[in-house]
Design a protein around this motif. Sequence first.
Motif, mmCIF file in Angstrom:
data_model
loop_
_atom_site.group_PDB
_atom_site.id
_atom_site.type_symbol
_atom_site.label_atom_id
_atom_site.label_comp_id
_atom_site.label_asym_id
_atom_site.label_seq_id
_atom_site.Cartn_x
_atom_site.Cartn_y
_atom_site.Cartn_z
ATOM 1 N N LEU A 39 41.950 -15.598 45.300
ATOM 2 C CA LEU A 39 41.346 -16.462 45.995
ATOM 3 C C LEU A 39 39.730 -16.581 45.533
ATOM 4 C CD1 LEU A 39 41.311 -18.210 48.779
ATOM 5 C CD2 LEU A 39 40.660 -16.256 50.030
ATOM 6 N N GLU A 40 39.571 -15.345 44.778
ATOM 7 C CA GLU A 40 38.100 -15.239 44.289
ATOM 8 C C GLU A 40 38.127 -16.053 43.199
ATOM 9 O OE1 GLU A 40 34.466 -14.528 43.808
ATOM 10 O OE2 GLU A 40 35.561 -13.829 45.669
ATOM 11 N N SER A 41 39.223 -16.182 42.397
ATOM 12 C CA SER A 41 39.108 -17.009 41.181
ATOM 13 C C SER A 41 38.850 -18.466 41.726
ATOM 14 C CB SER A 41 40.263 -16.979 40.335
ATOM 15 O OG SER A 41 40.744 -17.801 39.516
ATOM 16 N N ALA A 42 39.513 -18.928 42.944
ATOM 17 C CA ALA A 42 39.192 -20.397 43.299
ATOM 18 C C ALA A 42 37.878 -20.408 43.745
ATOM 19 C CB ALA A 42 40.285 -20.601 44.307
ATOM 20 N N ARG A 43 37.293 -19.511 44.500
ATOM 21 C CA ARG A 43 35.858 -19.465 45.205
ATOM 22 C C ARG A 43 34.909 -19.803 43.944
ATOM 23 N NH1 ARG A 43 36.098 -15.078 48.125
ATOM 24 N NH2 ARG A 43 36.716 -16.025 50.089
ATOM 25 N N GLN A 44 35.252 -19.073 42.823
ATOM 26 C CA GLN A 44 34.123 -19.169 41.816
ATOM 27 C C GLN A 44 34.015 -20.547 41.023
ATOM 28 O OE1 GLN A 44 35.051 -16.172 39.024
ATOM 29 N NE2 GLN A 44 34.379 -14.533 40.454
ATOM 30 N N GLU A 45 35.507 -21.299 41.500
ATOM 31 C CA GLU A 45 35.148 -22.456 40.544
ATOM 32 C C GLU A 45 34.896 -23.636 41.427
ATOM 33 O OE1 GLU A 45 38.403 -23.674 38.007
ATOM 34 O OE2 GLU A 45 38.599 -21.658 37.468
ATOM 35 N N HIS A 46 35.087 -23.430 42.620
ATOM 36 C CA HIS A 46 34.758 -24.656 43.673
ATOM 37 C C HIS A 46 34.153 -24.182 45.095
ATOM 38 C CE1 HIS A 46 37.177 -27.091 41.482
ATOM 39 N NE2 HIS A 46 38.214 -26.162 41.291
ATOM 40 N N ASP A 47 32.748 -24.444 45.105
ATOM 41 C CA ASP A 47 32.190 -24.053 46.194
ATOM 42 C C ASP A 47 31.977 -25.007 47.667
ATOM 43 O OD1 ASP A 47 30.269 -25.820 45.206
ATOM 44 O OD2 ASP A 47 28.655 -24.430 44.920
ATOM 45 N N ASP A 48 32.751 -26.268 47.431
ATOM 46 C CA ASP A 48 32.861 -27.122 48.479
ATOM 47 C C ASP A 48 34.056 -27.074 49.414
ATOM 48 O OD1 ASP A 48 34.504 -28.063 46.440
ATOM 49 O OD2 ASP A 48 34.097 -30.198 46.899
ATOM 50 N N ILE A 49 34.735 -25.928 49.310
ATOM 51 C CA ILE A 49 35.894 -25.651 50.206
ATOM 52 C C ILE A 49 35.560 -24.409 50.795
ATOM 53 C CG2 ILE A 49 38.260 -25.054 50.019
ATOM 54 C CD1 ILE A 49 38.336 -26.850 47.491
ATOM 55 N N ASP A 50 35.945 -24.342 51.942
ATOM 56 C CA ASP A 50 36.039 -22.901 52.725
ATOM 57 C C ASP A 50 37.150 -22.177 52.490
ATOM 58 O OD1 ASP A 50 35.226 -21.066 54.571
ATOM 59 O OD2 ASP A 50 36.043 -22.116 56.363
ATOM 60 N N TRP A 51 36.822 -21.011 51.738
ATOM 61 C CA TRP A 51 38.024 -20.118 51.189
ATOM 62 C C TRP A 51 38.007 -19.076 52.065
ATOM 63 C CZ3 TRP A 51 40.518 -22.590 47.738
ATOM 64 C CH2 TRP A 51 39.936 -23.397 46.969
ATOM 65 N N VAL A 52 39.126 -18.625 52.943
ATOM 66 C CA VAL A 52 39.256 -17.727 53.749
ATOM 67 C C VAL A 52 40.402 -16.531 53.338
ATOM 68 C CG1 VAL A 52 40.201 -17.155 56.275
ATOM 69 C CG2 VAL A 52 38.922 -19.364 55.588
ATOM 70 N N LEU A 53 39.995 -15.468 53.345
ATOM 71 C CA LEU A 53 40.829 -14.527 52.975
ATOM 72 C C LEU A 53 41.476 -13.846 54.269
ATOM 73 C CD1 LEU A 53 41.891 -12.061 50.996
ATOM 74 C CD2 LEU A 53 40.026 -10.743 51.460
ATOM 75 N N GLY A 54 42.974 -14.290 54.483
ATOM 76 C CA GLY A 54 43.483 -13.666 55.688
ATOM 77 C C GLY A 54 45.066 -14.166 55.539
#
Length: 184
Positions: A39-54
């Motif tokens: 998830l952290e890898s995805a978060r670093q590349e795209h900031d226009d998506i709400d990334w949720v750890l859960g």
Amino acid sequence: MPGHACTALDVGTGNGLLAVDLRQKVPAVTGIDREETVLESARQEHDDIDWVLGDVMEYPFTGTFDVVASVATLHHMLDLHATLRRLAELTSPGGVLVIVGLARPTRPADFALDLVGVVQHRWLSWRRNYWEHSAPTVWPPPHSYAEVRRCAAAQLPGMYWRKLPMFRYALTWHKPGTLATSFK
């Protein structure tokens, strides 16, 4: 995909590839995954998506989604009935639930299609260079094609089922009701 879809949920987003594709068509996309590193890898590349750890089964979402999508995630969930019920609950009235999953063969036709899948996988890996995602894997899948189809028919009346090559199936369900056109 509903024409007026405003929200989408990518269940088991992993590297976020599906969430990124959904974001090209839907204004608000949420990707949820239990694995912090992918998830952290995805978060670093795209900031226009709400990334949720859960965990999608427990996460307290504040609303529903016009599109709920899952690719290669359902076989990570042991309780199919509970998982499909939860994904149906997260789908807005008039929305769509789409699952591309992996299943275990148990019938001769399953084995034949999976044999084609092995050949297809090897050819695509050679032709397009093999890419390995960084998300955890479960192999073999714990549920058979027949089990998934029976469970989906019970939990999602009117669902559309199709077996695919490369050990996969596609399941699509449109939740009855009218899709709202505002954000949730």
